[in-house]
Design a protein around this motif. Structure first.
Motif, PDB file in Angstrom:
ATOM      1  N   PRO A  63       0.824  -1.236   0.000  1.00  0.00           N
ATOM      2  CA  PRO A  63       0.000   0.000   0.000  1.00  0.00           C
ATOM      3  C   PRO A  63       0.842   1.262   0.000  1.00  0.00           C
ATOM      4  N   TYR A  64       2.173   1.145   0.094  1.00  0.00           N
ATOM      5  CA  TYR A  64       3.104   2.285   0.098  1.00  0.00           C
ATOM      6  C   TYR A  64       2.843   3.240   1.282  1.00  0.00           C
ATOM      7  N   THR A  65       2.300   2.682   2.361  1.00  0.00           N
ATOM      8  CA  THR A  65       2.098   3.495   3.571  1.00  0.00           C
ATOM      9  C   THR A  65       3.133   3.165   4.629  1.00  0.00           C
ATOM     10  N   HIS A  66       3.846   2.066   4.432  1.00  0.00           N
ATOM     11  CA  HIS A  66       4.920   1.709   5.343  1.00  0.00           C
ATOM     12  C   HIS A  66       5.994   0.968   4.566  1.00  0.00           C
ATOM     13  N   LYS A  67       7.074   0.688   5.225  1.00  0.00           N
ATOM     14  CA  LYS A  67       8.228   0.064   4.577  1.00  0.00           C
ATOM     15  C   LYS A  67       7.863  -1.336   4.088  1.00  0.00           C
ATOM     16  N   PRO A  68       8.148  -1.634   2.788  1.00  0.00           N
ATOM     17  CA  PRO A  68       7.819  -2.976   2.272  1.00  0.00           C
ATOM     18  C   PRO A  68       8.599  -4.055   3.020  1.00  0.00           C
ATOM     19  N   PRO A  69       7.946  -5.198   3.278  1.00  0.00           N
ATOM     20  CA  PRO A  69       8.642  -6.289   3.957  1.00  0.00           C
ATOM     21  C   PRO A  69       9.642  -6.955   3.026  1.00  0.00           C
ATOM     22  N   PRO A  70      10.611  -7.721   3.549  1.00  0.00           N
ATOM     23  CA  PRO A  70      11.562  -8.457   2.691  1.00  0.00           C
ATOM     24  C   PRO A  70      10.831  -9.460   1.805  1.00  0.00           C
ATOM     25  N   LEU A  71      11.496  -9.827   0.710  1.00  0.00           N
ATOM     26  CA  LEU A  71      10.908 -10.813  -0.194  1.00  0.00           C
ATOM     27  C   LEU A  71      10.733 -12.146   0.513  1.00  0.00           C
ATOM     28  N   GLU A  72       9.593 -12.783   0.290  1.00  0.00           N
ATOM     29  CA  GLU A  72       9.354 -14.124   0.818  1.00  0.00           C
ATOM     30  C   GLU A  72       9.613 -15.116  -0.320  1.00  0.00           C
ATOM     31  N   CYS A  73      10.774 -15.760  -0.288  1.00  0.00           N
ATOM     32  CA  CYS A  73      11.204 -16.617  -1.398  1.00  0.00           C
ATOM     33  C   CYS A  73      10.452 -17.934  -1.386  1.00  0.00           C
ATOM     34  N   ILE A  74      10.098 -18.409  -2.576  1.00  0.00           N
ATOM     35  CA  ILE A  74       9.405 -19.693  -2.741  1.00  0.00           C
ATOM     36  C   ILE A  74      10.041 -20.443  -3.903  1.00  0.00           C
ATOM     37  N   SER A  75       9.575 -21.661  -4.145  1.00  0.00           N
ATOM     38  CA  SER A  75      10.026 -22.507  -5.264  1.00  0.00           C
ATOM     39  C   SER A  75      11.510 -22.798  -5.163  1.00  0.00           C
ATOM     40  N   LEU A  76      11.855 -23.732  -4.313  1.00  0.00           N
ATOM     41  CA  LEU A  76      13.257 -24.115  -4.121  1.00  0.00           C
ATOM     42  C   LEU A  76      13.841 -24.638  -5.430  1.00  0.00           C
ATOM     43  N   ASN A  77      15.051 -24.203  -5.713  1.00  0.00           N
ATOM     44  CA  ASN A  77      15.704 -24.514  -6.992  1.00  0.00           C
ATOM     45  C   ASN A  77      16.911 -25.397  -6.740  1.00  0.00           C
ATOM     46  N   PHE A  78      16.757 -26.697  -7.027  1.00  0.00           N
ATOM     47  CA  PHE A  78      17.844 -27.655  -6.778  1.00  0.00           C
ATOM     48  C   PHE A  78      19.069 -27.335  -7.624  1.00  0.00           C
ATOM     49  N   ARG A  79      18.834 -26.876  -8.850  1.00  0.00           N
ATOM     50  CA  ARG A  79      19.947 -26.620  -9.758  1.00  0.00           C
ATOM     51  C   ARG A  79      20.897 -25.572  -9.183  1.00  0.00           C
ATOM     52  N   GLU A  80      20.369 -24.498  -8.607  1.00  0.00           N
ATOM     53  CA  GLU A  80      21.226 -23.455  -8.053  1.00  0.00           C
ATOM     54  C   GLU A  80      21.973 -23.945  -6.819  1.00  0.00           C
ATOM     55  N   PHE A  81      21.371 -24.881  -6.079  1.00  0.00           N
ATOM     56  CA  PHE A  81      22.094 -25.515  -4.981  1.00  0.00           C
ATOM     57  C   PHE A  81      23.312 -26.251  -5.512  1.00  0.00           C
ATOM     58  N   GLN A  82      23.122 -26.911  -6.656  1.00  0.00           N
ATOM     59  CA  GLN A  82      24.245 -27.632  -7.245  1.00  0.00           C
ATOM     60  C   GLN A  82      25.351 -26.667  -7.668  1.00  0.00           C
ATOM     61  N   PHE A  83      24.972 -25.538  -8.276  1.00  0.00           N
ATOM     62  CA  PHE A  83      25.973 -24.554  -8.674  1.00  0.00           C
ATOM     63  C   PHE A  83      26.754 -24.044  -7.459  1.00  0.00           C
ATOM     64  N   ALA A  84      26.021 -23.758  -6.384  1.00  0.00           N
ATOM     65  CA  ALA A  84      26.680 -23.270  -5.175  1.00  0.00           C
ATOM     66  C   ALA A  84      27.612 -24.327  -4.595  1.00  0.00           C
ATOM     67  N   GLN A  85      27.177 -25.593  -4.645  1.00  0.00           N
ATOM     68  CA  GLN A  85      28.025 -26.671  -4.144  1.00  0.00           C
ATOM     69  C   GLN A  85      29.285 -26.831  -4.989  1.00  0.00           C
ATOM     70  N   ALA A  86      29.177 -26.604  -6.271  1.00  0.00           N
ATOM     71  CA  ALA A  86      30.361 -26.659  -7.131  1.00  0.00           C
ATOM     72  C   ALA A  86      31.349 -25.569  -6.743  1.00  0.00           C
ATOM     73  N   MET A  87      30.841 -24.399  -6.390  1.00  0.00           N
ATOM     74  CA  MET A  87      31.716 -23.308  -5.941  1.00  0.00           C
ATOM     75  C   MET A  87      32.401 -23.666  -4.628  1.00  0.00           C
ATOM     76  N   LEU A  88      31.627 -24.192  -3.698  1.00  0.00           N
ATOM     77  CA  LEU A  88      32.201 -24.556  -2.394  1.00  0.00           C
ATOM     78  C   LEU A  88      33.223 -25.677  -2.544  1.00  0.00           C
ATOM     79  N   TYR A  89      32.944 -26.626  -3.430  1.00  0.00           N
ATOM     80  CA  TYR A  89      33.888 -27.735  -3.633  1.00  0.00           C
ATOM     81  C   TYR A  89      35.214 -27.214  -4.186  1.00  0.00           C
TER      82      TYR A  89
END
Length: 855
Positions: free
Chosen positions: A56-82
């Protein structure tokens, strides 16, 4: 005074406020982090979307509520950590220096991607809301790995570019990112779409698909990639029947409209330049509307994606073909990914969410939640088959792995590492960026890694073909290779592997607006339609096309003509009056018959040479005339046969000289008849003036004039053989050109002049006494002669080809026969059949009576 005091207090307070560092907004907390001597950043979207909230632009917008877990991006992150763990455990690369990381989740939001990128640079997660520390600090990370998409990468690269923070993407392929004036700090370990888009166009051209449809993601990846494809396709003669764009968040009605466009189209090939998430959306709608029977050509984003293949329950994409990153292997990465444990993680909130999604469990059992069991955190991933355990995207994992190693090698060179690394070197982002562009190394698997001046790796792609298996799964078969470094025209290389096409067909599908124009035809564009839509028109006479889909017909050379199929030029048939054809045989026979008849008459005259009839008609001129007639009959033979230099010169000169000789003899006989009558008058001396010697000289003189004319003609510009290409379209008329027109008409004019003179003299002597009645026959023969040659001129001009030669031969034979028959046949009749009239007494009696009557 009070006001002044309050003003001083306000200024003092303001100055104290400016000395403090204030954090604006809520801090961004990394989802995965680990401390180290040198910090790297990671930007991935562990969630594909976020929950829409009313603002409603009358107060500060809340943080994004993330949905739809993405397995592929987990794999990319794991490749970076490895890769980081492997480098930290290495004694050869960055010895004594540990790498740490901060990895953020952007939820697929471009806005949040920029926010976390700035957070990585500023490190504002560790700054209190109000601190006495200086706001100006060195950057917190030396490089950032990510993003996985082009649009977020362009946004992040724009934000951090002025700070020269290296951004290394593993999956952002937009060609626009190669522009270093806009994105100076961007590099990537995946080739630019500039090469892939061109490769797709060449692939489409290779299989003869000139009429295709195009679907793209409505973002930087799809729009830029399709723009390059469209440009290259136009250069290769490929037309787009339609080109539509959508984004995964578009309303369902828009996706349905795209499906309707595909169904209404006539093209059977679809180029899909889509991200894997947009392809999932399109696949669901395609399956709902049973969109089958189309050949799909895919970009690297989805063509090698096992999740897309798993969603294709209706076999819509069977036989799809496209480009993927070459196969690669990272030893130990699979074990590292499957060994992840949520309870062992430093920040296990994200991994707990992953665990609950993998095993359909919950770490906190609740009666209100319909969960079958509670998570322990020790479940084994080894036997689980889902998007997280699927290693089909190992080439992309390898790109993440190489990106981390590129940073490590750059740091290794900057820190002058040998057995240990120098700690006195101050790390500067610009120096690191420049060093990354210079790195050239090989991974443990032997994969060579280097970048060009635009921060792009060499462009190599595998050509993948979807082969459906009996169990419903898909086998990604490597059927070829595209190497952009090879010479133009040789980039595509296909293996000896059978292809599977749409609907499990073995035949290459056809997708053209118009069928191919066969040789012998050419393309004519259809009004108001693309260049790929055309009609096939047969080539005109004298033109040909010997290739398929010819745009024009080539005109045959002058000496050639198109065949019946109009697909080749064949040499024109050379036409001339030959001895082998019927007309040539008839004319030759007639000529020889005339020659023989003249010889027979000469024989009769020779046998009866002492008879009064022969002696009274000037036997010497008669024999000379018969000889010239023989030559006239024979000269007609020079007009038959293939023209050559000697025959062309001989036929005209022989004709001119023999006919002048012939007419000179006739003219001499006419003058003899006329002078003979004049000589009978009292006191006449004409016989002395026009005696035998003078007759010979006249014949010789008249003939010599023609000989001189012919010599001058042959010397100055003689007749020569030529090819008449204009008379007939499909034939070459071999004829004799006269050379000098003046010489030719001089010869004919001289013959005509003598013929007219002879006719006039004969006409004047036509009423002489019976014994000199030869003038009547000469008059009649010359009348026929002149008539023949007067009618010859229009007949000759209007007769085409070899008929003109036949007309000329006919005129020669007709005029020769007229002289022979009219002058000699009546005498032969008397000598052979009426010998009683061939007496001197009979001739003298008739002549005396006639003379007396005349007196």
């Amino acid at each position: 005074t009070t006001a002044l005091l309050l003003l001083l207090l306000l200024v003092s307070f303001s100055q104290s406020e400016e000395s403090l560092c204030r954090r604006r907004g809520e801090p961004e907390i990394p989802q995965l982090s680990k401390d180290g001597d040198i910090m790297l950043g990671g930007i991935f979207y562990f969630h594909s979307s976020w929950r829409n909230q009313q603002n409603p632009y009358t107060h500060k917008p809340p943080p994004l509520e993330c949905i739809s877990l993405n397995f592929r991006e987990f794999q990319f992150a794991q490749a970076m950590l490895y890769a980081i763990e492997e480098i930290n455990n290495s004694t050869e690369l960055l010895p004594g220096v540990s790498l740490g990381y901060h990895v953020y989740d952007t939820c697929g939001s471009v806005v949040k991607s920029i926010k976390v990128a700035l957070a990585l640079i500023n490190g504002n997660d560790n700054v209190p809301s109000l601190s006495d520390e200086a706001c100006t600090r060195p950057v917190q990370v030396q490089a950032i790995v990510g993003e996985s998409s082009s649009s977020p990468s362009t946004a992040v690269a724009t934000a951090i570019g002025p700070f020269h923070i290296p951004l290394i993407s593993h999956f952002a392929t937009c060609a626009c990112l190669s522009d270093k004036s806009k994105y100076p700090s961007f590099s990537r370990t995946i080739p630019s779409d500039y090469y892939q888009s061109r490769a797709l166009a060449h692939l489409v051209k290779h299989f003869g698909w000139t009429w295709v449809g195009a679907i793209r993601t409505n973002d930087d990846y799809g729009n830029n990639g399709m723009a390059t494809f469209t440009e290259t396709a136009q250069q290769l003669g490929i037309c787009l029947e339609y080109s539509v764009a959508f984004f995964r968040t578009d309303p369902t009605e828009k996706i349905q409209k795209i499906i309707d466009i595909i169904k209404a189209s006539t093209s059977k090939t679809i180029v899909a330049f889509l991200s894997h998430r947009d392809m999932e959306v399109l696949m669901r709608e395609s399956a709902f509307q049973n969109l089958i029977g189309y050949q799909w050509i895919g970009s690297e984003s989805w063509i090698f994606d096992s999740q897309i293949a798993a969603l294709d329950k209706h076999h819509i994409l069977d036989g799809a073909i496209g480009f993927s990153i070459p196969k690669a292997q990272v030893s130990g990465l699979r074990h590292f990914m499957l060994n992840v444990r949520p309870l062992n993680s430093s920040n296990n909130g994200l991994f707990k969410e992953l665990w609950e999604a993998l095993f359909s469990c919950n770490f906190k059992q609740s009666q209100s939640e319909k969960i079958q069991r509670e998570c322990t955190g020790h479940e084994d991933l080894t036997g689980v088959e889902n998007g997280f355990t699927d290693m089909s995207l190992m080439p992309i994992f390898n790109n993440v792995y190489k990106g981390v190693y590129a940073v490590a090698h750059a740091l290794h060179d900057i820190l002058r590492c040998n057995k240990t690394c120098s700690t006195s070197v101050t790390l500067d982002p610009l120096t690191i960026l420049q060093q990354i562009r210079k790195t050239h190394f090989k991974t443990r698997e032997g994969d060579e890694m280097y970048l060009n001046e635009n921060g792009d790796p060499p462009a190599k792609y595998q050509i993948i073909n979807w082969h459906p298996k009996e169990n419903g799964s898909v086998d990604f078969v490597n059927v070829g290779l595209y190497d952009a470094s090879l010479p133009a025209g040789n980039e595509l290389k296909f293996q000896n592997v059978s292809f599977i096409w749409a609907q499990n067909s073995k035949q290459v599908p056809v997708s053209v607006c118009s069928e191919k124009c066969l040789p012998g035809t050419h393309k004519v564009l259809q009004r108001g339609k693309p260049v790929c839509c055309y009609d096939c028109m047969r080539c005109a006479e004298g033109e040909m096309s010997n290739i398929t889909d010819s745009t024009t017909c080539l005109r045959c050379p002058p000496e050639s003509w198109s065949n019946e199929r109009r697909d080749a030029c064949v040499k024109k048939e050379a036409e001339f009056l030959s001895y082998e054809e019927i007309m040539g045989i008839l004319l030759t026979t007639t000529s020889l018959f005339g020659t023989c008849l003249t010889a027979a008459v000469a024989f009769i005259f020779f046998r009866y040479r002492n008879t009064p009839l022969v002696r009274a008609n000037n036997s010497e001129l008669s024999f000379l005339l018969l000889f010239s007639l023989t030559l006239c009959f024979l000269c007609s033979l020079t007009f038959i046969g293939r023209p050559s230099e000697w025959s062309c010169m001989l036929r005209h000169t022989a004709f001119g000289i023999t006919f002048v000789l012939c007419i000179s003899c006739v003219l001499g006989k006419t003058m003899v008849v006329l002078m003979a009558f004049k000589a009978t008058l009292p006191g006449s001396h004409i016989r002395k003036v026009f005696g035998p010697t003078q007759q010979r000289l006249n014949v010789l003189g008249f003939t010599l004039i023609q000989v001189i004319i012919c010599i001058l003609w042959l010397t100055i510009s003689p007749p020569f053989p030529s090819q008449n290409l204009k008379e007939f379209k499909d034939k070459i008329i071999l004829e004799c050109s006269v050379g000098s027109a003046v010489g030719f008409w001089s010869v004919l004019g001289y013959i005509g002049l003598l013929a007219i003179l002879c006719f006039v003299f004969a006409f004047l002597a036509r009423k002489l006494p019976d014994n000199f009645n030869e003038a009547k026959f000469i008059t009649f023969s010359m009348l026929i002669f002149c008539t023949v040659w007067i009618t010859f001129i229009p007949a000759y001009v209007s007769s085409p080809g070899k008929l003109s030669v036949a007309v000329e031969i006919f005129a020669i034979l007709a005029s020769s026969f007229s002289l022979l028959i009219c002058i000699f046949i009546p005498k032969c009749y008397i000598m052979l059949l009426k010998p009683e009239r061939n007496t001197k007494k009979n001739m003298m009696r008739k002549g005396t009576q006639t003379i007396l009557r005349t007196k």
